[in-house]
Design a protein around this motif. Structure first.
Motif, PDB file in Angstrom:
ATOM      1  N   TYR A   9       0.801  -1.219   0.000  1.00 49.63           N
ATOM      2  CA  TYR A   9       0.000   0.000   0.000  1.00 49.63           C
ATOM      3  C   TYR A   9       0.839   1.276   0.000  1.00 49.63           C
ATOM      4  N   LYS A  10       2.018   1.252   0.620  1.00 49.30           N
ATOM      5  CA  LYS A  10       2.817   2.472   0.771  1.00 49.30           C
ATOM      6  C   LYS A  10       4.237   2.276   0.251  1.00 49.30           C
ATOM      7  N   ASN A  11       4.733   3.302  -0.437  1.00 47.53           N
ATOM      8  CA  ASN A  11       6.126   3.275  -0.887  1.00 47.53           C
ATOM      9  C   ASN A  11       7.084   3.065   0.281  1.00 47.53           C
ATOM     10  N   SER A  12       6.787   3.691   1.418  1.00 49.27           N
ATOM     11  CA  SER A  12       7.702   3.614   2.567  1.00 49.27           C
ATOM     12  C   SER A  12       7.882   2.180   3.058  1.00 49.27           C
ATOM     13  N   THR A  13       6.858   1.371   2.954  1.00 48.78           N
ATOM     14  CA  THR A  13       6.987  -0.034   3.379  1.00 48.78           C
ATOM     15  C   THR A  13       7.896  -0.792   2.426  1.00 48.78           C
ATOM     16  N   CYS A  82       1.192   0.558  -4.347  1.00 51.87           N
ATOM     17  CA  CYS A  82       1.826   1.870  -4.395  1.00 51.87           C
ATOM     18  C   CYS A  82       2.563   2.058  -5.730  1.00 51.87           C
TER      19      CYS A  82
END
Length: 95
Positions: A9-13, A82
């Motif tokens: 879901y998130k680039n940061s992950t 993402c």
């Protein structure tokens, strides 16, 4: 271990699981590399490198039967990922 939709879901992950630990020089320190080829992402691509995040497949020994198993880590045809990733359709990868 396989990747799941919650990681996408998130680039940061994605950045977290693919980067080396801070202060180290070795690529082997990332979460993905920690699994030594057993983190499977058969159809999940990391866009900056155009490669799978983990391995597409792995061979696992089945010692009681003297066999070797070919294993995959497909993620269903997920579309809410993402921008850092691409999830290839399962049928496309198989063909």
């Amino acid at each position: 271990v396989t990747i799941g939709n919650h990681e996408l879901y998130k680039n940061s992950t994605i950045e977290f699981i693919t980067q080396s630990k801070e202060g180290t020089q070795q690529q082997h320190d990332s979460f993905v590399n920690h699994w030594k080829g057993r983190y499977l992402t058969t159809n999940v691509i990391l866009n900056p490198t155009n490669t799978t995040i983990g391995n597409r497949y792995a061979f696992l020994p089945a010692p009681h039967t003297q066999s070797t198993l070919l294993t995959f880590g497909f993620l269903y045809n997920f579309q809410l990922n993402c921008p850092l990733t691409t999830v290839q359709d399962v049928q496309t990868v198989i063909d």
